[in-house]
Design an enzyme around this catalytic site. Structure first.
Site, short mmCIF file in Angstrom:
data_model
loop_
_atom_site.label_atom_id
_atom_site.label_comp_id
_atom_site.label_asym_id
_atom_site.label_seq_id
_atom_site.Cartn_x
_atom_site.Cartn_y
_atom_site.Cartn_z
N HIS A 302 16.47 37.27 15.48
CA HIS A 302 17.34 36.13 15.19
C HIS A 302 18.45 36.06 16.25
CE1 HIS A 302 16.02 36.47 10.73
NE2 HIS A 302 15.34 35.52 11.33
N PHE A 476 20.75 41.43 15.63
CA PHE A 476 20.24 42.78 15.36
C PHE A 476 19.10 42.82 14.35
CE2 PHE A 476 25.08 43.34 15.54
CZ PHE A 476 25.12 43.21 16.92
N HIS A 477 18.14 41.88 14.47
CA HIS A 477 17.02 41.84 13.53
C HIS A 477 15.65 41.91 14.22
CE1 HIS A 477 19.74 39.34 10.57
NE2 HIS A 477 20.08 40.62 10.63
N PRO A 478 15.41 42.85 15.14
CA PRO A 478 14.10 42.88 15.79
C PRO A 478 12.99 43.32 14.83
CG PRO A 478 15.38 44.81 16.42
CD PRO A 478 16.31 43.92 15.64
#
Length: 559
Positions: A302, A476-478
Protein backbone atom coordinates in the site's frame (compact mmCIF):
# COMPACT_ATOMS: atom_id res chain seq x y z
CA UNK A 1 32.26 -20.34 8.28
CA UNK A 2 32.12 -24.09 8.73
CA UNK A 3 29.42 -26.09 10.43
CA UNK A 4 30.32 -26.86 14.04
CA UNK A 5 27.67 -29.44 14.87
CA UNK A 6 24.04 -30.38 14.26
CA UNK A 7 21.32 -29.83 16.83
CA UNK A 8 19.09 -32.76 17.72
CA UNK A 9 16.08 -32.98 15.46
CA UNK A 10 12.80 -31.30 16.37
CA UNK A 11 9.37 -32.03 14.95
CA UNK A 12 8.61 -28.51 13.71
CA UNK A 13 11.14 -25.75 13.16
CA UNK A 14 9.68 -22.26 12.65
CA UNK A 15 11.85 -19.56 11.10
CA UNK A 16 10.84 -16.05 12.19
CA UNK A 17 9.24 -14.92 15.47
CA UNK A 18 6.92 -12.34 13.96
CA UNK A 19 3.13 -12.52 14.37
CA UNK A 20 2.79 -15.76 12.39
CA UNK A 21 5.75 -17.52 14.00
CA UNK A 22 4.71 -16.61 17.54
CA UNK A 23 1.16 -17.89 17.08
CA UNK A 24 2.35 -21.08 15.39
CA UNK A 25 4.80 -21.76 18.21
CA UNK A 26 2.06 -21.61 20.81
CA UNK A 27 -0.50 -23.67 18.93
CA UNK A 28 1.88 -26.40 17.74
CA UNK A 29 3.61 -26.84 21.11
CA UNK A 30 0.32 -27.51 22.93
CA UNK A 31 0.93 -31.21 22.28
CA UNK A 32 3.63 -32.07 24.86
CA UNK A 33 4.96 -34.84 22.60
CA UNK A 34 5.52 -32.48 19.66
CA UNK A 35 8.89 -30.71 19.79
CA UNK A 36 8.84 -27.15 18.44
CA UNK A 37 11.70 -24.73 17.89
CA UNK A 38 11.26 -21.06 17.01
CA UNK A 39 14.23 -19.21 15.50
CA UNK A 40 14.46 -15.41 15.38
CA UNK A 41 17.22 -13.39 13.69
CA UNK A 42 16.74 -10.48 16.11
CA UNK A 43 16.92 -10.24 19.87
CA UNK A 44 14.48 -10.18 22.76
CA UNK A 45 11.76 -7.52 22.83
CA UNK A 46 13.25 -5.86 25.92
CA UNK A 47 13.89 -2.47 24.30
CA UNK A 48 11.64 -0.04 26.28
CA UNK A 49 10.51 1.93 23.24
CA UNK A 50 8.87 -1.18 21.79
CA UNK A 51 6.24 -1.08 24.51
CA UNK A 52 5.43 2.63 24.65
CA UNK A 53 3.06 3.16 21.71
CA UNK A 54 4.69 6.32 20.43
CA UNK A 55 8.03 4.51 20.60
CA UNK A 56 7.64 3.25 17.04
CA UNK A 57 9.45 6.50 16.18
CA UNK A 58 12.57 5.04 17.84
CA UNK A 59 12.14 1.48 16.55
CA UNK A 60 11.70 2.04 12.82
CA UNK A 61 15.09 2.63 11.26
CA UNK A 62 16.85 1.31 14.37
CA UNK A 63 18.98 -1.79 13.63
CA UNK A 64 18.17 -3.08 17.11
CA UNK A 65 14.58 -3.70 15.99
CA UNK A 66 14.47 -3.19 12.21
CA UNK A 67 16.16 -4.89 9.23
CA UNK A 68 16.56 -1.36 7.78
CA UNK A 69 15.96 -2.45 4.19
CA UNK A 70 15.70 0.01 1.31
CA UNK A 71 13.89 -0.26 -2.01
CA UNK A 72 15.46 0.28 -5.37
CA UNK A 73 15.00 3.75 -6.84
CA UNK A 74 11.49 3.80 -8.25
CA UNK A 75 10.42 5.38 -11.54
CA UNK A 76 6.91 5.78 -10.12
CA UNK A 77 8.36 7.76 -7.20
CA UNK A 78 10.33 10.06 -9.50
CA UNK A 79 13.63 8.33 -8.85
CA UNK A 80 13.33 8.05 -5.07
CA UNK A 81 14.32 5.08 -2.90
CA UNK A 82 12.36 4.37 0.29
CA UNK A 83 13.28 2.94 3.65
CA UNK A 84 11.45 -0.37 4.01
CA UNK A 85 10.99 -1.24 7.71
CA UNK A 86 10.65 -4.90 8.72
CA UNK A 87 10.77 -6.06 12.33
CA UNK A 88 13.96 -7.81 13.46
CA UNK A 89 13.09 -8.62 17.07
CA UNK A 90 10.75 -10.93 18.97
CA UNK A 91 7.27 -10.04 17.79
CA UNK A 92 8.56 -9.02 14.36
CA UNK A 93 6.62 -6.20 12.78
CA UNK A 94 4.07 -6.28 15.61
CA UNK A 95 6.84 -4.76 17.76
CA UNK A 96 7.34 -1.72 15.50
CA UNK A 97 4.10 -1.27 13.54
CA UNK A 98 1.13 1.06 13.92
CA UNK A 99 -0.82 -1.34 16.22
CA UNK A 100 -3.99 -1.06 14.11
CA UNK A 101 -6.37 -4.01 14.31
CA UNK A 102 -7.79 -4.46 10.82
CA UNK A 103 -9.09 -7.51 8.98
CA UNK A 104 -9.83 -6.08 5.54
CA UNK A 105 -12.99 -6.78 3.55
CA UNK A 106 -14.96 -9.98 3.09
CA UNK A 107 -14.44 -9.69 -0.65
CA UNK A 108 -10.65 -10.00 -0.16
CA UNK A 109 -10.94 -13.53 1.17
CA UNK A 110 -13.75 -14.55 -1.17
CA UNK A 111 -11.42 -13.54 -3.99
CA UNK A 112 -8.66 -15.76 -2.58
CA UNK A 113 -11.07 -18.70 -2.59
CA UNK A 114 -12.19 -17.94 -6.15
CA UNK A 115 -8.53 -18.05 -7.26
CA UNK A 116 -8.33 -21.78 -6.49
CA UNK A 117 -7.84 -21.66 -2.73
CA UNK A 118 -10.76 -23.49 -1.10
CA UNK A 119 -11.23 -22.89 2.60
CA UNK A 120 -10.04 -19.27 2.50
CA UNK A 121 -13.35 -17.43 1.96
CA UNK A 122 -14.62 -14.87 4.48
CA UNK A 123 -17.00 -17.35 6.12
CA UNK A 124 -14.04 -19.71 6.58
CA UNK A 125 -11.60 -17.21 8.07
CA UNK A 126 -13.92 -15.16 10.31
CA UNK A 127 -13.92 -17.86 13.05
CA UNK A 128 -10.10 -17.84 12.92
CA UNK A 129 -9.97 -14.07 13.48
CA UNK A 130 -12.32 -14.52 16.44
CA UNK A 131 -10.31 -17.41 17.93
CA UNK A 132 -7.16 -15.38 18.59
CA UNK A 133 -8.96 -12.14 19.50
CA UNK A 134 -9.43 -10.62 22.95
CA UNK A 135 -11.76 -7.73 22.17
CA UNK A 136 -12.36 -5.07 24.80
CA UNK A 137 -16.14 -4.99 24.14
CA UNK A 138 -16.59 -8.70 24.68
CA UNK A 139 -17.66 -11.58 22.50
CA UNK A 140 -20.29 -11.32 19.77
CA UNK A 141 -20.93 -12.66 16.28
CA UNK A 142 -17.96 -10.70 14.88
CA UNK A 143 -15.48 -10.56 17.75
CA UNK A 144 -13.86 -12.99 20.15
CA UNK A 145 -12.90 -12.26 23.74
CA UNK A 146 -11.06 -15.39 24.88
CA UNK A 147 -8.01 -15.22 22.63
CA UNK A 148 -4.56 -13.77 23.11
CA UNK A 149 -4.58 -10.86 20.63
CA UNK A 150 -5.77 -7.89 22.71
CA UNK A 151 -7.82 -5.24 20.93
CA UNK A 152 -8.77 -1.98 22.65
CA UNK A 153 -10.20 1.43 21.87
CA UNK A 154 -7.75 4.30 21.71
CA UNK A 155 -7.18 6.32 24.86
CA UNK A 156 -6.80 9.82 23.42
CA UNK A 157 -9.02 11.94 21.16
CA UNK A 158 -8.47 15.09 19.10
CA UNK A 159 -11.09 17.66 18.05
CA UNK A 160 -9.44 18.11 14.66
CA UNK A 161 -9.95 14.42 13.88
CA UNK A 162 -13.60 14.50 14.92
CA UNK A 163 -14.05 17.50 12.64
CA UNK A 164 -12.37 15.66 9.75
CA UNK A 165 -14.84 12.82 10.34
CA UNK A 166 -17.73 15.30 10.12
CA UNK A 167 -16.30 16.70 6.91
CA UNK A 168 -16.04 13.20 5.42
CA UNK A 169 -19.73 12.67 6.20
CA UNK A 170 -20.54 15.91 4.38
CA UNK A 171 -19.03 14.51 1.17
CA UNK A 172 -20.86 11.19 1.50
CA UNK A 173 -18.59 9.00 3.68
CA UNK A 174 -20.68 8.03 6.72
CA UNK A 175 -19.41 7.30 10.23
CA UNK A 176 -19.48 3.62 11.24
CA UNK A 177 -18.77 1.84 14.50
CA UNK A 178 -16.46 -0.99 13.46
CA UNK A 179 -14.12 -1.54 10.52
CA UNK A 180 -13.96 -5.31 11.04
CA UNK A 181 -17.34 -6.66 10.01
CA UNK A 182 -16.47 -7.45 6.41
CA UNK A 183 -17.38 -4.07 4.88
CA UNK A 184 -15.18 -1.27 6.19
CA UNK A 185 -16.54 1.61 4.09
CA UNK A 186 -17.01 4.69 6.27
CA UNK A 187 -15.12 6.51 9.02
CA UNK A 188 -14.24 5.39 12.52
CA UNK A 189 -11.45 5.44 15.06
CA UNK A 190 -9.00 2.61 14.66
CA UNK A 191 -9.03 -0.11 17.28
CA UNK A 192 -5.53 -0.93 18.42
CA UNK A 193 -3.42 -3.80 19.73
CA UNK A 194 -2.71 -2.35 23.16
CA UNK A 195 -3.38 -3.30 26.75
CA UNK A 196 -3.98 -0.35 29.06
CA UNK A 197 -1.95 2.04 26.94
CA UNK A 198 0.95 -0.36 26.28
CA UNK A 199 1.75 -1.99 22.93
CA UNK A 200 0.54 -5.57 22.78
CA UNK A 201 2.88 -7.38 20.40
CA UNK A 202 2.80 -10.99 19.24
CA UNK A 203 5.57 -11.97 21.67
CA UNK A 204 3.48 -10.90 24.66
CA UNK A 205 0.35 -12.44 23.21
CA UNK A 206 1.68 -15.87 22.27
CA UNK A 207 5.14 -16.47 23.74
CA UNK A 208 4.59 -15.41 27.35
CA UNK A 209 5.20 -18.47 29.52
CA UNK A 210 5.87 -20.68 26.52
CA UNK A 211 9.52 -21.30 27.38
CA UNK A 212 8.37 -23.24 30.43
CA UNK A 213 7.08 -25.92 28.09
CA UNK A 214 9.76 -28.65 27.93
CA UNK A 215 8.93 -29.35 24.28
CA UNK A 216 9.50 -25.76 23.14
CA UNK A 217 12.80 -24.03 22.37
CA UNK A 218 13.27 -20.37 21.46
CA UNK A 219 16.49 -19.33 19.72
CA UNK A 220 17.21 -15.61 19.21
CA UNK A 221 19.99 -13.72 17.39
CA UNK A 222 20.18 -16.57 14.87
CA UNK A 223 19.96 -15.75 11.16
CA UNK A 224 18.90 -18.56 8.84
CA UNK A 225 20.85 -18.95 5.63
CA UNK A 226 18.87 -21.66 3.88
CA UNK A 227 16.74 -24.75 4.19
CA UNK A 228 18.54 -28.12 4.02
CA UNK A 229 17.01 -30.84 1.82
CA UNK A 230 17.26 -34.59 1.63
CA UNK A 231 17.34 -35.27 -2.12
CA UNK A 232 17.59 -39.06 -2.03
CA UNK A 233 13.89 -39.53 -2.75
CA UNK A 234 11.92 -38.56 -5.86
CA UNK A 235 10.69 -35.39 -4.15
CA UNK A 236 13.23 -33.32 -2.17
CA UNK A 237 12.31 -33.14 1.51
CA UNK A 238 13.19 -30.31 3.87
CA UNK A 239 15.07 -31.73 6.83
CA UNK A 240 16.35 -28.63 8.63
CA UNK A 241 18.07 -25.28 8.25
CA UNK A 242 21.56 -23.84 8.16
CA UNK A 243 21.79 -21.03 10.69
CA UNK A 244 24.42 -18.67 12.07
CA UNK A 245 24.38 -19.05 15.84
CA UNK A 246 27.00 -17.77 18.27
CA UNK A 247 29.18 -16.73 15.36
CA UNK A 248 29.28 -20.15 13.70
CA UNK A 249 27.26 -21.90 11.02
CA UNK A 250 25.27 -24.79 12.42
CA UNK A 251 22.59 -27.17 11.26
CA UNK A 252 19.30 -27.73 13.02
CA UNK A 253 17.33 -30.76 11.87
CA UNK A 254 13.56 -31.04 11.80
CA UNK A 255 10.75 -33.19 10.42
CA UNK A 256 9.03 -30.08 9.04
CA UNK A 257 10.27 -26.54 8.41
CA UNK A 258 7.97 -23.52 8.38
CA UNK A 259 9.17 -20.20 6.99
CA UNK A 260 7.48 -17.28 8.74
CA UNK A 261 10.11 -14.68 7.90
CA UNK A 262 7.75 -12.33 6.10
CA UNK A 263 7.26 -11.06 2.57
CA UNK A 264 10.93 -10.13 2.27
CA UNK A 265 12.60 -12.82 4.38
CA UNK A 266 10.71 -15.94 3.28
CA UNK A 267 11.30 -15.59 -0.49
CA UNK A 268 14.94 -14.69 0.19
CA UNK A 269 15.46 -17.89 2.21
CA UNK A 270 13.70 -19.97 -0.45
CA UNK A 271 15.90 -18.52 -3.18
CA UNK A 272 19.09 -19.17 -1.20
CA UNK A 273 17.79 -22.71 -0.65
CA UNK A 274 17.49 -23.41 -4.38
CA UNK A 275 13.76 -22.79 -4.77
CA UNK A 276 13.01 -19.91 -7.11
CA UNK A 277 13.45 -18.63 -10.67
CA UNK A 278 16.10 -20.71 -12.44
CA UNK A 279 17.83 -17.72 -14.13
CA UNK A 280 18.36 -16.00 -10.77
CA UNK A 281 19.64 -19.14 -9.05
CA UNK A 282 21.96 -20.01 -11.93
CA UNK A 283 23.35 -16.49 -12.01
CA UNK A 284 24.30 -16.78 -8.32
CA UNK A 285 25.62 -20.32 -8.56
CA UNK A 286 22.88 -21.81 -6.38
CA UNK A 287 21.94 -25.43 -7.23
CA UNK A 288 18.28 -25.67 -8.22
CA UNK A 289 16.29 -27.87 -5.85
CA UNK A 290 12.97 -26.92 -7.45
CA UNK A 291 12.35 -24.33 -10.13
CA UNK A 292 9.59 -22.00 -8.92
CA UNK A 293 9.37 -18.81 -11.01
CA UNK A 294 6.92 -17.12 -8.64
CA UNK A 295 9.24 -16.99 -5.61
CA UNK A 296 9.86 -13.29 -4.93
CA UNK A 297 7.39 -12.12 -7.58
CA UNK A 298 3.90 -10.63 -7.02
CA UNK A 299 5.12 -8.11 -4.41
CA UNK A 300 2.24 -5.81 -3.43
CA UNK A 301 2.21 -2.92 -0.97
CA UNK A 302 0.00 0.00 0.00
CA UNK A 303 1.53 3.28 -1.15
CA UNK A 304 0.34 6.18 1.00
CA UNK A 305 0.06 9.73 -0.27
CA UNK A 306 0.72 12.00 2.70
CA UNK A 307 -1.31 15.19 2.24
CA UNK A 308 -0.60 17.90 4.83
CA UNK A 309 -2.90 20.77 5.83
CA UNK A 310 -1.94 23.69 7.99
CA UNK A 311 -4.79 24.84 10.26
CA UNK A 312 -5.68 27.76 12.49
CA UNK A 313 -7.22 27.43 15.94
CA UNK A 314 -6.92 23.66 16.19
CA UNK A 315 -4.91 21.81 18.79
CA UNK A 316 -2.45 19.35 17.21
CA UNK A 317 0.58 17.41 18.36
CA UNK A 318 2.89 19.83 16.55
CA UNK A 319 2.54 22.52 19.21
CA UNK A 320 2.38 20.14 22.18
CA UNK A 321 5.49 18.19 21.26
CA UNK A 322 7.30 21.29 20.05
CA UNK A 323 8.36 22.42 23.53
CA UNK A 324 10.15 20.77 26.43
CA UNK A 325 7.19 21.60 28.68
CA UNK A 326 4.81 19.86 26.29
CA UNK A 327 7.01 16.79 26.09
CA UNK A 328 7.33 16.65 29.87
CA UNK A 329 3.55 16.96 30.25
CA UNK A 330 2.99 14.08 27.84
CA UNK A 331 5.49 11.89 29.67
CA UNK A 332 3.95 12.70 33.06
CA UNK A 333 0.44 11.94 31.79
CA UNK A 334 1.61 8.59 30.44
CA UNK A 335 3.41 7.66 33.66
CA UNK A 336 0.40 8.57 35.81
CA UNK A 337 -2.45 7.09 33.80
CA UNK A 338 -1.14 5.39 30.64
CA UNK A 339 -3.08 7.96 28.65
CA UNK A 340 -2.43 11.01 26.51
CA UNK A 341 -0.45 11.46 23.29
CA UNK A 342 2.19 8.88 24.21
CA UNK A 343 -0.45 6.15 23.83
CA UNK A 344 -1.09 7.25 20.25
CA UNK A 345 -0.83 4.83 17.39
CA UNK A 346 0.74 6.53 14.36
CA UNK A 347 -2.81 7.04 13.04
CA UNK A 348 -5.98 7.48 15.04
CA UNK A 349 -8.83 8.13 12.61
CA UNK A 350 -9.54 5.87 9.67
CA UNK A 351 -11.66 6.51 6.61
CA UNK A 352 -12.46 3.97 3.90
CA UNK A 353 -13.92 5.34 0.70
CA UNK A 354 -14.31 4.80 -3.05
CA UNK A 355 -12.05 6.78 -5.35
CA UNK A 356 -14.88 6.86 -7.90
CA UNK A 357 -18.53 5.76 -7.60
CA UNK A 358 -18.00 2.82 -9.96
CA UNK A 359 -15.64 1.03 -7.55
CA UNK A 360 -17.27 -2.19 -6.24
CA UNK A 361 -16.28 -1.37 -2.65
CA UNK A 362 -14.05 1.02 -0.73
CA UNK A 363 -10.66 1.08 -2.47
CA UNK A 364 -9.06 3.91 -0.47
CA UNK A 365 -7.92 3.96 3.16
CA UNK A 366 -7.11 7.13 5.07
CA UNK A 367 -4.86 7.28 8.10
CA UNK A 368 -5.58 10.71 9.56
CA UNK A 369 -3.13 12.14 12.08
CA UNK A 370 -3.24 15.30 14.27
CA UNK A 371 0.35 16.14 13.31
CA UNK A 372 2.63 16.82 10.36
CA UNK A 373 6.30 16.53 9.53
CA UNK A 374 8.36 16.91 6.35
CA UNK A 375 9.32 13.20 6.29
CA UNK A 376 9.31 10.27 8.71
CA UNK A 377 12.03 10.69 11.32
CA UNK A 378 12.24 14.47 10.92
CA UNK A 379 10.97 17.04 13.48
CA UNK A 380 7.32 18.06 13.50
CA UNK A 381 6.37 21.24 11.70
CA UNK A 382 6.41 24.35 13.94
CA UNK A 383 2.76 25.18 13.15
CA UNK A 384 -0.54 23.36 13.81
CA UNK A 385 -1.41 20.90 11.05
CA UNK A 386 -2.91 17.52 10.29
CA UNK A 387 -1.96 14.80 7.81
CA UNK A 388 -4.51 12.96 5.70
CA UNK A 389 -2.59 9.97 4.38
CA UNK A 390 -4.49 8.03 1.72
CA UNK A 391 -3.56 4.74 0.07
CA UNK A 392 -4.87 2.62 -2.79
CA UNK A 393 -6.07 -0.60 -1.17
CA UNK A 394 -5.99 -2.71 -4.33
CA UNK A 395 -2.92 -1.70 -6.36
CA UNK A 396 -2.49 -3.18 -9.82
CA UNK A 397 1.28 -2.66 -9.77
CA UNK A 398 3.41 -5.68 -8.93
CA UNK A 399 7.02 -5.78 -7.79
CA UNK A 400 9.59 -8.34 -6.78
CA UNK A 401 12.14 -9.43 -4.18
CA UNK A 402 15.37 -11.06 -5.33
CA UNK A 403 18.52 -12.01 -3.47
CA UNK A 404 21.73 -10.37 -4.72
CA UNK A 405 24.10 -13.01 -3.33
CA UNK A 406 24.05 -16.61 -2.15
CA UNK A 407 24.66 -15.55 1.46
CA UNK A 408 22.30 -13.71 3.84
CA UNK A 409 24.75 -10.91 4.64
CA UNK A 410 23.80 -9.03 1.46
CA UNK A 411 20.38 -7.30 1.63
CA UNK A 412 17.97 -8.38 -1.11
CA UNK A 413 16.75 -6.31 -4.02
CA UNK A 414 13.31 -4.87 -3.19
CA UNK A 415 11.50 -3.39 -6.17
CA UNK A 416 7.83 -2.58 -5.44
CA UNK A 417 7.24 -0.84 -8.82
CA UNK A 418 4.85 1.64 -7.26
CA UNK A 419 2.53 3.48 -9.68
CA UNK A 420 3.86 1.49 -12.62
CA UNK A 421 0.30 0.75 -13.78
CA UNK A 422 -1.94 3.42 -15.28
CA UNK A 423 -4.83 2.26 -13.08
CA UNK A 424 -2.82 3.07 -9.94
CA UNK A 425 -1.85 6.50 -11.23
CA UNK A 426 -5.52 7.20 -11.95
CA UNK A 427 -6.54 6.15 -8.43
CA UNK A 428 -3.79 8.38 -6.99
CA UNK A 429 -5.15 11.42 -8.80
CA UNK A 430 -8.71 10.64 -7.71
CA UNK A 431 -7.53 10.13 -4.11
CA UNK A 432 -5.90 13.56 -4.01
CA UNK A 433 -9.05 15.17 -5.40
CA UNK A 434 -11.26 13.36 -2.87
CA UNK A 435 -9.01 14.51 -0.02
CA UNK A 436 -9.30 18.09 -1.24
CA UNK A 437 -13.10 17.80 -1.28
CA UNK A 438 -13.07 16.65 2.37
CA UNK A 439 -10.73 19.49 3.36
CA UNK A 440 -13.05 21.96 1.61
CA UNK A 441 -16.21 20.66 3.35
CA UNK A 442 -18.04 23.10 5.65
CA UNK A 443 -17.17 21.27 8.87
CA UNK A 444 -13.44 22.04 8.50
CA UNK A 445 -13.89 25.63 7.38
CA UNK A 446 -13.51 27.01 10.93
CA UNK A 447 -9.92 25.76 10.96
CA UNK A 448 -9.11 27.31 7.55
CA UNK A 449 -7.12 24.32 6.23
CA UNK A 450 -4.30 25.27 3.86
CA UNK A 451 -2.79 22.55 1.68
CA UNK A 452 0.95 22.38 2.26
CA UNK A 453 1.59 19.08 0.53
CA UNK A 454 1.39 18.47 -2.39
CA UNK A 455 0.27 22.09 -2.87
CA UNK A 456 -3.00 23.66 -4.02
CA UNK A 457 -1.32 25.13 -7.13
CA UNK A 458 -1.13 21.62 -8.64
CA UNK A 459 -4.39 21.06 -10.51
CA UNK A 460 -3.97 19.09 -13.73
CA UNK A 461 -3.96 15.29 -13.86
CA UNK A 462 -0.35 15.38 -15.02
CA UNK A 463 0.67 17.61 -12.11
CA UNK A 464 -1.10 15.39 -9.60
CA UNK A 465 0.38 12.18 -11.01
CA UNK A 466 3.85 13.61 -10.58
CA UNK A 467 2.93 14.89 -7.12
CA UNK A 468 1.86 11.37 -6.14
CA UNK A 469 5.38 10.21 -6.99
CA UNK A 470 6.84 13.01 -4.88
CA UNK A 471 4.76 12.46 -1.73
CA UNK A 472 4.11 8.71 -1.93
CA UNK A 473 5.73 6.43 0.63
CA UNK A 474 5.22 2.90 1.90
CA UNK A 475 2.75 2.23 4.65
CA UNK A 476 4.69 -0.96 5.46
CA UNK A 477 2.33 -3.64 4.10
CA UNK A 478 4.40 -5.85 1.74
CA UNK A 479 2.71 -9.14 0.83
CA UNK A 480 2.37 -11.71 -1.92
CA UNK A 481 5.93 -12.85 -2.70
CA UNK A 482 5.22 -16.57 -2.05
CA UNK A 483 1.65 -16.53 -3.21
CA UNK A 484 -0.86 -19.27 -2.53
CA UNK A 485 -2.56 -20.95 -5.46
CA UNK A 486 -2.50 -23.62 -8.14
CA UNK A 487 -1.17 -21.69 -11.14
CA UNK A 488 2.36 -21.90 -12.48
CA UNK A 489 3.52 -18.87 -10.46
CA UNK A 490 2.05 -20.07 -7.17
CA UNK A 491 4.64 -20.94 -4.53
CA UNK A 492 2.43 -22.72 -1.97
CA UNK A 493 -0.78 -24.70 -2.18
CA UNK A 494 -3.94 -23.90 -0.17
CA UNK A 495 -2.49 -25.83 2.78
CA UNK A 496 0.59 -23.57 2.53
CA UNK A 497 2.93 -26.40 1.50
CA UNK A 498 5.66 -25.34 -0.89
CA UNK A 499 5.05 -26.78 -4.35
CA UNK A 500 7.65 -29.27 -5.55
CA UNK A 501 9.13 -30.28 -2.19
CA UNK A 502 8.00 -32.03 0.97
CA UNK A 503 8.27 -31.01 4.60
CA UNK A 504 8.29 -27.25 3.92
CA UNK A 505 5.63 -24.60 4.40
CA UNK A 506 5.46 -20.81 4.20
CA UNK A 507 3.14 -19.16 6.73
CA UNK A 508 3.13 -15.36 6.70
CA UNK A 509 1.88 -12.39 4.63
CA UNK A 510 3.92 -13.54 1.63
CA UNK A 511 1.31 -16.21 0.81
CA UNK A 512 -1.45 -13.67 0.13
CA UNK A 513 -2.45 -13.93 -3.56
CA UNK A 514 -3.78 -10.37 -3.38
CA UNK A 515 -3.31 -7.77 -0.69
CA UNK A 516 -6.05 -7.28 1.90
CA UNK A 517 -8.03 -4.04 2.03
CA UNK A 518 -6.37 -2.59 5.10
CA UNK A 519 -3.51 -3.14 7.55
CA UNK A 520 -1.96 -6.58 7.23
CA UNK A 521 -0.79 -7.65 10.71
CA UNK A 522 -3.98 -9.30 11.95
CA UNK A 523 -4.66 -11.05 8.61
CA UNK A 524 -1.18 -12.54 9.00
CA UNK A 525 -2.18 -13.89 12.41
CA UNK A 526 -5.31 -15.38 10.84
CA UNK A 527 -3.13 -17.11 8.23
CA UNK A 528 -1.05 -18.63 11.01
CA UNK A 529 -4.17 -19.69 12.91
CA UNK A 530 -5.44 -21.54 9.85
CA UNK A 531 -2.03 -23.08 9.17
CA UNK A 532 -1.81 -24.34 12.76
CA UNK A 533 -5.24 -25.96 12.48
CA UNK A 534 -4.27 -27.66 9.21
CA UNK A 535 -0.96 -28.92 10.61
CA UNK A 536 -2.59 -30.30 13.75
CA UNK A 537 -5.23 -31.97 11.59
CA UNK A 538 -2.53 -33.61 9.48
CA UNK A 539 -0.76 -34.84 12.61
CA UNK A 540 -3.99 -36.52 13.70
CA UNK A 541 -4.35 -38.13 10.28
CA UNK A 542 -0.79 -39.45 10.44
CA UNK A 543 -1.41 -40.82 13.91
CA UNK A 544 -4.18 -43.06 12.58
CA UNK A 545 -2.33 -43.92 9.39
CA UNK A 546 -4.49 -41.82 7.05
CA UNK A 547 -2.50 -40.14 4.27
CA UNK A 548 -5.43 -38.16 2.85
CA UNK A 549 -3.71 -34.73 2.92
CA UNK A 550 -0.47 -35.97 1.37
CA UNK A 551 0.45 -35.00 -2.20
CA UNK A 552 1.86 -37.12 -4.93
CA UNK A 553 5.06 -35.99 -6.57
CA UNK A 554 3.24 -35.02 -9.78
CA UNK A 555 0.67 -32.97 -7.87
CA UNK A 556 3.41 -31.07 -6.05
CA UNK A 557 5.49 -30.32 -9.12
CA UNK A 558 2.58 -29.56 -11.44
CA UNK A 559 -0.14 -28.00 -9.29
Amino acid sequence: MTLTHSYAAVDTLIVGAGPAGCLLAKRLSEDPHHRVMLIEAGGRDNYPWIHIPVGYLYCIGNPRTDWCFRTETEDGLNGRSLGYPRGRVLGGCSSINGMIYMRGQARDYDQWASMGNPGWAWEDVLPLFRKSEDHYAGENALHGASGEWRVEAQRHKWDILETFREAAAEVGIPPIEDFNGGDNEGSSYFQVNQRSGVRWNAAKAFLKGLERRPNFTLVTNAEVDRVIFDTHEAMPRACGVRVCLNGAWQEIRAREVILSAGAIGSPSILQRSGIGPRPLLSQLGIPVVHESPGVGENLQDHLQLRMIYRVVGAKTLNEIAGTWFGKASMAWQYLLSRSGPMTMAPSQLGVFARSTPDQPSANLQYHVQPLSLPAFGEPLHPYPAFTASVCNLRPASRGRVAIRAATPSTPPLIQPNYLSEEADRRVAVDAIRLTRSIAAAPALSRYRPEEIKPGAELQSDEDLMRAAGDIGTTIFHPVGTCKMGQDENAVVDPRLRVHGVAGLRVVDASIMPTITSGNTCSPTLMIAEKAAAMILEEQQWRAIGDTTPARTNSEAVNP
